[in-house]
Scaffold this active site. Structure first.
Site, PDB file in Angstrom:
ATOM      1  N   VAL B  71      42.902  37.518  38.690  1.00 28.25           N
ATOM      2  CA  VAL B  71      44.257  37.038  38.911  1.00 28.25           C
ATOM      3  C   VAL B  71      44.915  37.235  40.038  1.00 28.25           C
ATOM      4  O   VAL B  71      45.431  36.164  40.736  1.00 28.25           O
ATOM      5  CB  VAL B  71      45.257  37.676  37.580  1.00 28.25           C
ATOM      6  CG1 VAL B  71      46.477  37.390  37.739  1.00 28.25           C
ATOM      7  CG2 VAL B  71      44.584  37.373  36.129  1.00 28.25           C
ATOM      8  N   ASN B  99      54.390  48.600  36.860  1.00 25.51           N
ATOM      9  CA  ASN B  99      53.192  48.914  37.839  1.00 25.51           C
ATOM     10  C   ASN B  99      53.586  48.178  39.124  1.00 25.51           C
ATOM     11  O   ASN B  99      53.865  46.947  39.352  1.00 25.51           O
ATOM     12  CB  ASN B  99      52.161  48.093  37.165  1.00 25.51           C
ATOM     13  CG  ASN B  99      50.708  48.170  37.960  1.00 25.51           C
ATOM     14  OD1 ASN B  99      50.605  47.471  39.132  1.00 25.51           O
ATOM     15  ND2 ASN B  99      49.915  49.105  37.661  1.00 25.51           N
ATOM     16  N   ASN B 127      49.763  50.867  41.717  1.00 27.06           N
ATOM     17  CA  ASN B 127      48.297  50.436  41.550  1.00 27.06           C
ATOM     18  C   ASN B 127      47.790  50.210  43.089  1.00 27.06           C
ATOM     19  O   ASN B 127      48.136  49.480  43.789  1.00 27.06           O
ATOM     20  CB  ASN B 127      48.650  48.980  41.101  1.00 27.06           C
ATOM     21  CG  ASN B 127      47.251  48.003  41.014  1.00 27.06           C
ATOM     22  OD1 ASN B 127      46.165  48.526  41.108  1.00 27.06           O
ATOM     23  ND2 ASN B 127      47.321  46.931  40.409  1.00 27.06           N
ATOM     24  N   CYS B 130      43.850  47.351  42.540  1.00 26.41           N
ATOM     25  CA  CYS B 130      43.387  46.264  42.265  1.00 26.41           C
ATOM     26  C   CYS B 130      42.474  45.455  43.083  1.00 26.41           C
ATOM     27  O   CYS B 130      42.400  45.623  44.305  1.00 26.41           O
ATOM     28  CB  CYS B 130      44.749  45.320  42.776  1.00 26.41           C
ATOM     29  SG  CYS B 130      44.245  43.416  42.177  1.00 26.41           S
ATOM     30  N   ILE B 191      40.672  54.194  33.885  1.00 24.21           N
ATOM     31  CA  ILE B 191      40.322  53.336  35.489  1.00 24.21           C
ATOM     32  C   ILE B 191      40.896  51.943  35.168  1.00 24.21           C
ATOM     33  O   ILE B 191      41.200  51.181  34.413  1.00 24.21           O
ATOM     34  CB  ILE B 191      38.884  53.278  35.415  1.00 24.21           C
ATOM     35  CG1 ILE B 191      38.202  52.368  34.158  1.00 24.21           C
ATOM     36  CG2 ILE B 191      38.105  54.381  35.474  1.00 24.21           C
ATOM     37  CD1 ILE B 191      36.611  52.023  34.225  1.00 24.21           C
ATOM     38  N   ASN B 192      41.175  51.364  36.717  1.00 24.59           N
ATOM     39  CA  ASN B 192      41.306  50.080  36.937  1.00 24.59           C
ATOM     40  C   ASN B 192      39.851  49.336  36.617  1.00 24.59           C
ATOM     41  O   ASN B 192      38.972  50.061  36.144  1.00 24.59           O
ATOM     42  CB  ASN B 192      41.983  49.793  38.155  1.00 24.59           C
ATOM     43  CG  ASN B 192      42.713  48.366  38.101  1.00 24.59           C
ATOM     44  OD1 ASN B 192      42.179  47.552  37.806  1.00 24.59           O
ATOM     45  ND2 ASN B 192      43.910  48.516  38.867  1.00 24.59           N
ATOM     46  N   THR B 193      39.961  48.090  36.802  1.00 28.20           N
ATOM     47  CA  THR B 193      38.677  47.352  36.392  1.00 28.20           C
ATOM     48  C   THR B 193      37.812  47.634  37.481  1.00 28.20           C
ATOM     49  O   THR B 193      37.824  47.798  38.395  1.00 28.20           O
ATOM     50  CB  THR B 193      39.057  45.716  36.459  1.00 28.20           C
ATOM     51  OG1 THR B 193      39.624  45.422  37.663  1.00 28.20           O
ATOM     52  CG2 THR B 193      39.718  45.336  35.368  1.00 28.20           C
ATOM     53  N   GLY B 243      40.413  52.014  29.640  1.00 32.84           N
ATOM     54  CA  GLY B 243      39.288  51.572  30.032  1.00 32.84           C
ATOM     55  C   GLY B 243      38.344  51.182  28.660  1.00 32.84           C
ATOM     56  O   GLY B 243      37.768  51.981  28.221  1.00 32.84           O
ATOM     57  N   GLY B 265      44.462  47.794  26.834  1.00 33.38           N
ATOM     58  CA  GLY B 265      44.499  46.684  27.913  1.00 33.38           C
ATOM     59  C   GLY B 265      43.810  45.239  27.061  1.00 33.38           C
ATOM     60  O   GLY B 265      44.600  44.896  26.231  1.00 33.38           O
TER      61      GLY B 265
END
Lengths: 258, 303
Positions: B71, B99, B127, B130, B191-193, B243, B265
């Protein structure tokens, strides 16, 4: 409009032709209000490769029987699993989603509904709602061959039906934009749903002839409610979610090169 | 009913379930499906100092047990958030958390300072992870110095609870966590992605417009769980785990691994009411195991 998560029951699952299944779903409670052109997110069970729900347009709402219909085109494992549902099975759906087609303001508005392939599906419910308003839409439906054109008897209940096939096996030979009805009649508005090249050709025709035109987009989506921002279309106001601000867009908002 | 309440910095959560940024809009998008006040905290879409259009379509690819997205932090900027979105969400009686992202230390700090002025926003999630933007984002979160420098700049201007969201795309996530703890972070979330990719073999092109994207969903859960476990052992501040959490069992695994709270998420896309079901499921587990409060199982893993 309030959105619902519902466990609906399959009232019937009819194979209209190879690869196309008409699911009629019902519930013990009255189904919520739905507008033509809106869609639902259908949960897929039992697929090893499908993770997300499948966004499918509302084909028809039968208030007397308390049914909502979905025309499933089996293109991958997810839609194949949906096509294997049997009478009595449960299906979890989120609906109604999106905005829907513009409804006529006056009964004498000349509305042309152009559909291609499985994109004809939402136009049937549009025809019914228009018919209930006292309007009589014109349907122009196209396919590669005669078998692609489905639910014709029902379309004929609500309006005049004109057909094209690329092989000439039904209706006029060629594309929808080549049909003689377009030159024979003046229309106030065109609403269209189908493959993007077809919708772009329809939009090009509408723009050239100064006819108000809206298209139903099917960008790849995840959430269906405007949260993930995955399904965006670039418009004159920037990126907007097809699932929330669409799926129906007036072509004036889009940046299509037409 | 067990005591599900959790404290993260100065934040009081009525239960340990929060929503992950970018998967729950501003909460309002899900108000038809759940009572938003039954969720411990709602972390709204990533907000930057200036408006961002994000990356071109296509931005999403479905994968085995997950999805990729690129995104790219599409949002209308912090001014728009303060003027138009904040008034709509400020009276939702749960923790509304913003965020915050940026492309420079100055951007992060200025955006955080603006959010600091909003009475009903008790915390931000910073964040630094990203994977879908060219400048900033994950670039700060993959080195201890980069992560520390952003947190330092934000800590100077942001006085409320500061959660720092960490990237899994690193060699030693515990070292990054320690570096942000040292600069005054009140908590870390992870975790983020995970950076990934999908290819259309017919077109011989990447599926996503910028070739790579961030992987989320159940596919990443084992990696996330391992990292949460490692970080929880490495820092004293609370850890928020996320996650691939799809249900209460997944959430409890993260709590046992050391997370004080969790975020949901991608699962919101499959079941828009999953958040409240997970909170209920955690309660059921606690009652079944004779626990009076959720704190009894945080980090209770026996190795």
């Amino acid at each position: 409009m309030k959105k619902h998560i519902l466990d609906l029951t399959v009232a019937s699952a009819e194979h209209l032709r190879e690869g196309y299944v008409l699911l009629k779903l019902t519930d013990v409670n009255p189904l919520p209000e739905m507008l033509p052109g809106q869609f639902a997110e259908l949960k897929v069970e039992g697929s090893e490769v499908t993770f997300l729900r499948r966004p499918i347009s509302i084909n028809f709402v039968d208030k007397e029987k308390n049914e909502v219909w979905f025309l499933i085109h089996e293109v991958g494992d997810g839609t194949r699993k949906l096509g294997q549902l049997k009478q009595g099975d449960k299906l979890n759906v989120v609906l109604p989603l999106g905005n829907g087609f513009t409804l006529p303001v006056h009964v004498d508005e000349k509305v042309l509904l152009v559909g291609g392939g499985v994109g004809t599906a939402p136009l049937l419910y549009m025809g019914k709602v228009m018919s209930e308003m006292g309007c009589r839409p014109t349907f122009l439906l196209g396919g590669r061959t005669a078998g692609d054109l489905m639910q014709l008897e029902q379309f004929r209940q609500y309006g005049d039906v004109y057909l094209t096939t690329e092989d000439g096996s039904e209706g006029e030979k060629g594309y929808v934009t080549q049909h003689s009805i377009l030159t024979a009649t003046h229309f106030d508005r065109i609403s269209t749903c189908g493959p993007k090249p077809m919708m772009m050709a329809v939009a090009r025709y509408a723009k050239a002839n100064e006819i108000d035109c809206e298209v139903s987009l099917e960008n790849m989506m995840a959430c269906g409610v405007g949260a993930c921002l995955c399904c965006v279309e670039n418009t004159n106001e920037g990126h907007v979610c097809v699932c929330k601000e669409g799926p129906v867009f007036n072509i004036k908002r889009l940046l299509w090169q037409i | 009913m067990a005591d599900l309440s959790v404290k993260i910095g100065d934040l009081h959560l009525k239960n340990p379930v929060m929503t992950a940024s970018g998967t729950f809009g501003y909460g309002l998008e899900f108000a038809d499906f759940v009572n938003l006040e039954d969720i411990g905290g709602i972390i709204v879409k990533g907000t930057t100092l200036n408006p961002r259009e994000g990356n071109p379509y296509p931005r999403m690819a479905e994968t085995a047990q997950g999805m990729l997205n690129c995104v790219g932090l599409q949002n209308k900027g912090v001014d728009y958030f303060c003027e138009h979105i904040y008034p709509q969400i400020k009276d939702i009686r749960t923790n509304m958390i913003v965020n915050v992202s940026g492309s420079s230390r100055e951007d992060y700090a200025e955006c955080a300072a603006r959010i600091n002025e909003l009475d009903k926003i008790p915390a931000i999630e910073l964040n630094i992870s990203c994977p879908n933007v060219k400048q900033g984002g994950m670039a700060f979160g993959v080195t201890t110095d980069g992560a520390a420098s952003v947190v330092k700049a934000v800590r100077e201007v942001y006085k409320k609870t500061l959660i720092v969201k960490l990237s899994p795309n690193v060699t030693d996530v515990a070292a990054i966590a320690r570096s942000v703890e040292a600069e005054g972070a009140d908590a870390v979330s992870l975790i983020n992605t995970l950076m990934g990719m999908a290819i259309d073999i017919e077109k011989r092109r990447p599926v996503l417009s910028i070739a790579t994207g961030g992987l989320s969903g159940p596919a990443v859960k084992p990696v996330a769980l391992r990292m949460v476990w490692q970080v929880a052992k490495a820092v004293k501040i609370p850890v928020v785990g996320l996650g691939g959490i799809m249900n209460a069992q997944d959430a409890i695994e993260f709590l046992l691994a050391g997370a004080s709270a969790i975020e949901i998420g991608t699962a919101n896309f499959i079941d828009p009411a999953v958040t409240v079901k997970v909170a209920q499921g955690i309660n059921d587990y606690l009652e079944r195991h004779g626990c009076k409060s959720v704190s009894e199982i945080v980090g209770a893993l026996e190795v």
